[in-house]
Design a protein around this motif. Structure first.
Motif, PDB file in Angstrom:
ATOM      1  N   ASP A 145      -8.840  -2.883  -4.300  1.00  0.00           N
ATOM      2  CA  ASP A 145      -9.921  -2.390  -5.156  1.00  0.00           C
ATOM      3  C   ASP A 145      -9.498  -1.078  -5.811  1.00  0.00           C
ATOM      4  O   ASP A 145      -8.860  -0.222  -5.181  1.00  0.00           O
ATOM      5  N   THR A 146      -9.860  -0.911  -7.069  1.00  0.00           N
ATOM      6  CA  THR A 146      -9.480   0.296  -7.808  1.00  0.00           C
ATOM      7  C   THR A 146     -10.712   1.075  -8.237  1.00  0.00           C
ATOM      8  O   THR A 146     -11.798   0.520  -8.429  1.00  0.00           O
ATOM      9  N   LEU A 179     -20.529   4.559  -3.909  1.00  0.00           N
ATOM     10  CA  LEU A 179     -20.538   4.711  -2.452  1.00  0.00           C
ATOM     11  C   LEU A 179     -19.627   3.707  -1.759  1.00  0.00           C
ATOM     12  O   LEU A 179     -19.078   3.992  -0.682  1.00  0.00           O
ATOM     13  N   ASP A 180     -19.462   2.517  -2.334  1.00  0.00           N
ATOM     14  CA  ASP A 180     -18.640   1.493  -1.707  1.00  0.00           C
ATOM     15  C   ASP A 180     -17.253   1.400  -2.349  1.00  0.00           C
ATOM     16  O   ASP A 180     -16.589   0.369  -2.233  1.00  0.00           O
ATOM     17  N   ALA A 181     -16.793   2.474  -2.997  1.00  0.00           N
ATOM     18  CA  ALA A 181     -15.466   2.487  -3.626  1.00  0.00           C
ATOM     19  C   ALA A 181     -14.418   2.998  -2.650  1.00  0.00           C
ATOM     20  O   ALA A 181     -13.680   3.941  -2.920  1.00  0.00           O
ATOM     21  N   THR A 202      -7.291   5.943  -5.148  1.00  0.00           N
ATOM     22  CA  THR A 202      -7.874   5.162  -6.239  1.00  0.00           C
ATOM     23  C   THR A 202      -7.518   3.686  -6.152  1.00  0.00           C
ATOM     24  O   THR A 202      -8.060   2.876  -6.891  1.00  0.00           O
ATOM     25  N   LEU A 203      -6.609   3.338  -5.252  1.00  0.00           N
ATOM     26  CA  LEU A 203      -6.255   1.937  -5.014  1.00  0.00           C
ATOM     27  C   LEU A 203      -6.299   1.690  -3.516  1.00  0.00           C
ATOM     28  O   LEU A 203      -5.456   2.180  -2.775  1.00  0.00           O
ATOM     29  N   THR A 204      -7.307   0.955  -3.046  1.00  0.00           N
ATOM     30  CA  THR A 204      -7.489   0.737  -1.619  1.00  0.00           C
ATOM     31  C   THR A 204      -6.511  -0.300  -1.101  1.00  0.00           C
ATOM     32  O   THR A 204      -5.925  -1.058  -1.879  1.00  0.00           O
ATOM     33  N   PHE A 254       0.831  -1.208   0.000  1.00  0.00           N
ATOM     34  CA  PHE A 254       0.000   0.000   0.000  1.00  0.00           C
ATOM     35  C   PHE A 254       0.862   1.253   0.000  1.00  0.00           C
ATOM     36  O   PHE A 254       1.841   1.359   0.736  1.00  0.00           O
ATOM     37  N   GLN A 255       0.468   2.239  -0.825  1.00  0.00           N
ATOM     38  CA  GLN A 255       1.141   3.529  -0.876  1.00  0.00           C
ATOM     39  C   GLN A 255       0.122   4.630  -0.611  1.00  0.00           C
ATOM     40  O   GLN A 255      -0.982   4.622  -1.169  1.00  0.00           O
TER      41      GLN A 255
END
Length: 292
Positions: free
Chosen positions: A149-150, A221-223, A143-145, A136-137
Motif C-alpha cells: 500500500d502506498t 488513519l489506515d495508511a 510511504t510504501l508498506t 521491502f526497504q
C-alpha cells in the motif's frame, strides 16, 4: 482574603459523573474510529452518537465543577496550604502528560529504529524478510508498506510550519499577559490573553485544514504505521490544544470579571503552565514527525 485553615470541600458528585462521561467518550470514540475505517461495519449507537454524548456530558460536568471551585476561590475559602496542594497536583498532572506523550513518541522511535530495520532483514531477521516481504526497504516516512500500500508523507514547510510559528507567538503573548497580571496591568493582561486564545483557535482551524489535505492525498488513519502514528500524535496534541484554549478562555472571562490579582492567581498560572507544556510538545512533534 484567604483563610488560614486547610479547606476541606464538601462531598462532590463531579468526579463520579466525570468518570461516566470519560467512559462514554472512550467507548464511543473507539467504536467511531472502527466504524470509520471498516466499510462493512454497520453504524450503531455505540459509536458516533455515544462519543458526542460523552463529550457533551463531560463538558457540562466540567463547567459545573469549575463553577463550584471558582465560588470557593472568590469566597476566600482557599488557604495557602491548599494553594500549595493545587500546585503540586498540577505539576504531577503535567508530569503524567509528559509520560503520556513519551509513550507515543517511544512507539514512533521504536518503529523507525527497530521494527523497520527488522522487516528489511537487519540483524537475525533475514529469513523473515526473504519469506514475507523480500521487496521491502526500510525508510521513513513509510510511504510504501510491506503489503504494497502506498501513501504520501506530510511535509513540514507548509501548514505545520505556520502552526509552529503560531504556537511560538502564543507563548510570547501569554508570557506578556503573565507579567501584566503580576504587575496589575489588567488591560494589557486582557489584550494579550485574548490574543493567545485567538491564536489557539487559529491553530486548531489550520490543523483541521491539514487533516482534510492529508485525506485528499491518501494519508489516512489506515495508511499503515506511518498514518496511524501521524494521526495519533497530532490528534492527541490537537485535543490538548483544544483543552488549553478552553482553559485560557475560562480564565480570560474570570480576568474580565476581576477574579485574579498579583497574589491570588493559581488557576491562571495553571492554565499558563499547561499551554507552555503543549507548545513544547508541539516543537518535539514538529521536529520528529514532520521534519526528520
Amino acid at each position: 482574603m484567604a483563610t488560614e485553615k486547610y479547606y476541606v470541600p464538601e462531598s462532590s458528585p463531579w468526579p463520579l459523573t466525570a468518570s461516566i462521561g470519560l467512559f462514554m467518550t472512550a467507548i464511543g470514540g473507539a467504536h467511531f474510529i472502527q466504524q470509520s475505517t471498516m466499510a462493512d461495519m454497520e453504524p450503531s449507537f455505540i459509536g458516533k452518537p455515544l462519543f458526542f454524548l460523552g463529550l457533551t456530558w463531560l463538558l457540562v460536568v466540567i463547567a459545573l465543577w469549575w463553577r463550584d471551585t471558582i465560588k470557593e476561590s472568590v469566597g476566600g475559602l482557599h488557604s495557602n496550604q491548599l494553594g500549595g496542594s493545587y500546585r503540586q497536583g498540577m505539576l504531577w498532572f503535567i508530569f503524567s502528560e509528559v509520560m503520556f506523550f513519551a509513550a507515543f513518541f517511544g512507539a514512533m522511535f521504536y518503529t523507525r529504529w527497530l521494527i523497520l530495520p527488522w522487516l528489511s532483514g537487519e540483524g537475525s531477521n533475514a529469513m523473515t524478510h526473504e519469506l514475507l516481504w523480500p521487496n521491502f526497504q526500510a525508510m521513513w516516512p513509510l510511504t510504501l508498506t510491506p503489503a504494497g500500500d502506498t501513501t504520501q508523507a506530510m511535509g513540514a514547510w507548509g501548514l505545520p510550519a505556520i502552526n509552529t510559528a503560531i504556537l511560538l507567538v502564543s507563548s510570547i503573548t501569554l508570557t506578556i499577559a503573565h507579567h501584566a497580571l503580576l504587575e496589575g496591568k489588567r488591560g494589557m493582561l486582557i489584550v494579550f490573553q485574548a490574543a493567545t486564545v485567538v491564536l489557539g483557535v487559529i491553530f486548531l482551524g489550520l490543523q483541521a485544514l491539514e487533516y482534510v489535505h492529508a485525506y485528499d492525498m491518501g494519508l489516512t488513519l489506515d495508511a499503515g504505521i506511518y498514518g496511524s502514528l501521524f494521526f495519533l500524535l497530532t490528534g492527541f496534541h490537537g485535543a490538548h490544544v483544544t483543552i488549553g484554549t478552553i482553559f485560557l478562555f475560562v480564565t480570560l472571562v474570570r480576568v474580565i470579571k476581576g477574579h485574579f490579582d498579583e497574589e491570588n492567581n493559581f488557576a491562571w498560572e495553571a492554565g499558563a503552565w499547561y499551554w507552555h507544556f503543549v507548545d513544547v510538545v508541539w516543537l518535539f512533534l514538529f521536529i520528529t514527525v514532520y521534519w526528520l
